[in-house]
Design a protein around this motif. Structure first.
Motif, PDB file in Angstrom:
ATOM      1  N   GLY A  85       0.764  -1.239   0.000  1.00  0.00           N
ATOM      2  CA  GLY A  85       0.000   0.000   0.000  1.00  0.00           C
ATOM      3  C   GLY A  85       0.794   1.286   0.000  1.00  0.00           C
ATOM      4  O   GLY A  85       0.216   2.362  -0.047  1.00  0.00           O
ATOM      5  N   LEU A  86       2.113   1.213   0.055  1.00  0.00           N
ATOM      6  CA  LEU A  86       2.915   2.432  -0.050  1.00  0.00           C
ATOM      7  C   LEU A  86       3.034   2.807  -1.518  1.00  0.00           C
ATOM      8  O   LEU A  86       3.336   1.963  -2.359  1.00  0.00           O
ATOM      9  N   ASP A  87       2.766   4.064  -1.837  1.00  0.00           N
ATOM     10  CA  ASP A  87       2.897   4.504  -3.218  1.00  0.00           C
ATOM     11  C   ASP A  87       4.265   5.154  -3.437  1.00  0.00           C
ATOM     12  O   ASP A  87       5.073   5.246  -2.510  1.00  0.00           O
ATOM     13  N   SER A  88       4.519   5.608  -4.648  1.00  0.00           N
ATOM     14  CA  SER A  88       5.843   6.156  -4.972  1.00  0.00           C
ATOM     15  C   SER A  88       6.155   7.407  -4.154  1.00  0.00           C
ATOM     16  O   SER A  88       7.310   7.626  -3.771  1.00  0.00           O
ATOM     17  N   LEU A  89       5.153   8.222  -3.850  1.00  0.00           N
ATOM     18  CA  LEU A  89       5.381   9.406  -3.028  1.00  0.00           C
ATOM     19  C   LEU A  89       5.747   9.012  -1.596  1.00  0.00           C
ATOM     20  O   LEU A  89       6.654   9.586  -0.994  1.00  0.00           O
ATOM     21  N   ASP A  90       5.043   7.999  -1.051  1.00  0.00           N
ATOM     22  CA  ASP A  90       5.391   7.485   0.277  1.00  0.00           C
ATOM     23  C   ASP A  90       6.848   7.028   0.314  1.00  0.00           C
ATOM     24  O   ASP A  90       7.585   7.341   1.241  1.00  0.00           O
ATOM     25  N   LEU A  91       7.234   6.255  -0.701  1.00  0.00           N
ATOM     26  CA  LEU A  91       8.601   5.723  -0.741  1.00  0.00           C
ATOM     27  C   LEU A  91       9.633   6.832  -0.856  1.00  0.00           C
ATOM     28  O   LEU A  91      10.658   6.802  -0.170  1.00  0.00           O
ATOM     29  N   ALA A  92       9.362   7.820  -1.706  1.00  0.00           N
ATOM     30  CA  ALA A  92      10.301   8.938  -1.850  1.00  0.00           C
ATOM     31  C   ALA A  92      10.449   9.676  -0.525  1.00  0.00           C
ATOM     32  O   ALA A  92      11.571   9.971  -0.092  1.00  0.00           O
ATOM     33  N   ASN A  93       9.339   9.957   0.147  1.00  0.00           N
ATOM     34  CA  ASN A  93       9.391  10.654   1.432  1.00  0.00           C
ATOM     35  C   ASN A  93      10.112   9.822   2.491  1.00  0.00           C
ATOM     36  O   ASN A  93      10.897  10.351   3.279  1.00  0.00           O
ATOM     37  N   LEU A  94       9.863   8.527   2.493  1.00  0.00           N
ATOM     38  CA  LEU A  94      10.526   7.638   3.439  1.00  0.00           C
ATOM     39  C   LEU A  94      12.036   7.629   3.205  1.00  0.00           C
ATOM     40  O   LEU A  94      12.826   7.745   4.135  1.00  0.00           O
ATOM     41  N   LEU A  95      12.443   7.530   1.944  1.00  0.00           N
ATOM     42  CA  LEU A  95      13.870   7.482   1.621  1.00  0.00           C
ATOM     43  C   LEU A  95      14.572   8.791   1.965  1.00  0.00           C
ATOM     44  O   LEU A  95      15.681   8.786   2.497  1.00  0.00           O
ATOM     45  N   PHE A  96      13.922   9.923   1.681  1.00  0.00           N
ATOM     46  CA  PHE A  96      14.513  11.220   2.034  1.00  0.00           C
ATOM     47  C   PHE A  96      14.665  11.339   3.551  1.00  0.00           C
ATOM     48  O   PHE A  96      15.676  11.841   4.048  1.00  0.00           O
ATOM     49  N   ALA A  97      13.663  10.881   4.295  1.00  0.00           N
ATOM     50  CA  ALA A  97      13.733  10.939   5.760  1.00  0.00           C
ATOM     51  C   ALA A  97      14.854  10.045   6.283  1.00  0.00           C
ATOM     52  O   ALA A  97      15.576  10.423   7.208  1.00  0.00           O
ATOM     53  N   ILE A  98      15.005   8.865   5.680  1.00  0.00           N
ATOM     54  CA  ILE A  98      16.078   7.944   6.092  1.00  0.00           C
ATOM     55  C   ILE A  98      17.441   8.568   5.823  1.00  0.00           C
ATOM     56  O   ILE A  98      18.342   8.512   6.662  1.00  0.00           O
ATOM     57  N   GLU A  99      17.605   9.165   4.640  1.00  0.00           N
ATOM     58  CA  GLU A  99      18.883   9.815   4.324  1.00  0.00           C
ATOM     59  C   GLU A  99      19.224  10.884   5.349  1.00  0.00           C
ATOM     60  O   GLU A  99      20.364  10.975   5.810  1.00  0.00           O
ATOM     61  N   SER A 100      18.241  11.672   5.708  1.00  0.00           N
ATOM     62  CA  SER A 100      18.459  12.747   6.663  1.00  0.00           C
ATOM     63  C   SER A 100      18.741  12.217   8.067  1.00  0.00           C
ATOM     64  O   SER A 100      19.687  12.645   8.724  1.00  0.00           O
ATOM     65  N   GLU A 101      17.929  11.283   8.521  1.00  0.00           N
ATOM     66  CA  GLU A 101      18.058  10.751   9.881  1.00  0.00           C
ATOM     67  C   GLU A 101      19.353   9.986  10.101  1.00  0.00           C
ATOM     68  O   GLU A 101      20.013  10.136  11.129  1.00  0.00           O
ATOM     69  N   PHE A 102      19.723   9.147   9.144  1.00  0.00           N
ATOM     70  CA  PHE A 102      20.868   8.263   9.332  1.00  0.00           C
ATOM     71  C   PHE A 102      22.119   8.740   8.594  1.00  0.00           C
ATOM     72  O   PHE A 102      23.137   8.056   8.593  1.00  0.00           O
ATOM     73  N   GLU A 103      22.024   9.919   7.962  1.00  0.00           N
ATOM     74  CA  GLU A 103      23.151  10.553   7.279  1.00  0.00           C
ATOM     75  C   GLU A 103      23.827   9.623   6.279  1.00  0.00           C
ATOM     76  O   GLU A 103      25.041   9.409   6.303  1.00  0.00           O
ATOM     77  N   VAL A 104      22.996   9.061   5.399  1.00  0.00           N
ATOM     78  CA  VAL A 104      23.491   8.211   4.320  1.00  0.00           C
ATOM     79  C   VAL A 104      22.969   8.755   2.997  1.00  0.00           C
ATOM     80  O   VAL A 104      21.943   9.425   2.954  1.00  0.00           O
ATOM     81  N   ASP A 105      23.676   8.480   1.931  1.00  0.00           N
ATOM     82  CA  ASP A 105      23.258   8.881   0.591  1.00  0.00           C
ATOM     83  C   ASP A 105      22.781   7.635  -0.134  1.00  0.00           C
ATOM     84  O   ASP A 105      23.582   6.759  -0.468  1.00  0.00           O
TER      85      ASP A 105
END
Length: 90
Positions: free
Chosen positions: A37-57
């Motif tokens: 049920g996660l759509d492409s916008l959900d995934l993009a937002n999740l990935l951006f949040a992960i990059e920011s939180e865990f300081e990974v590219d």
């Protein structure tokens, strides 16, 4: 710096303002995100949040790759990047 677990991602989603189409804690960690049920916008937002939180590219790793489409595989990828940052070769 330490390696992460799927619970760390759950916590990050809760403390952030991410508004996902599904409750992240109900996600089967071995099933593809889109099938749950996660759509492409959900995934993009999740990935951006992960990059920011865990300081990974994640851009190079995730570009057109299917190996990150489950929660467990995403955690594995993040941990691999964290190990590289820490100078740990696994």
């Amino acid at each position: 710096m330490r390696l992460i677990t799927k619970e760390d991602i759950f916590e990050m989603v809760h403390k952030s303002s991410l508004d996902l189409n599904v409750n992240i804690e109900t996600i089967d960690p071995d099933m593809e995100f889109m099938q749950q049920g996660l759509d492409s916008l959900d995934l993009a937002n999740l990935l951006f949040a992960i990059e920011s939180e865990f300081e990974v590219d994640l851009s190079d790793v995730l570009a057109g790759d299917s190996e990150w489409k489950t929660l467990n595989s995403l955690v594995d990828i993040i941990n691999k990047l964290l190990q590289e940052k820490m100078g740990i070769n696994k």
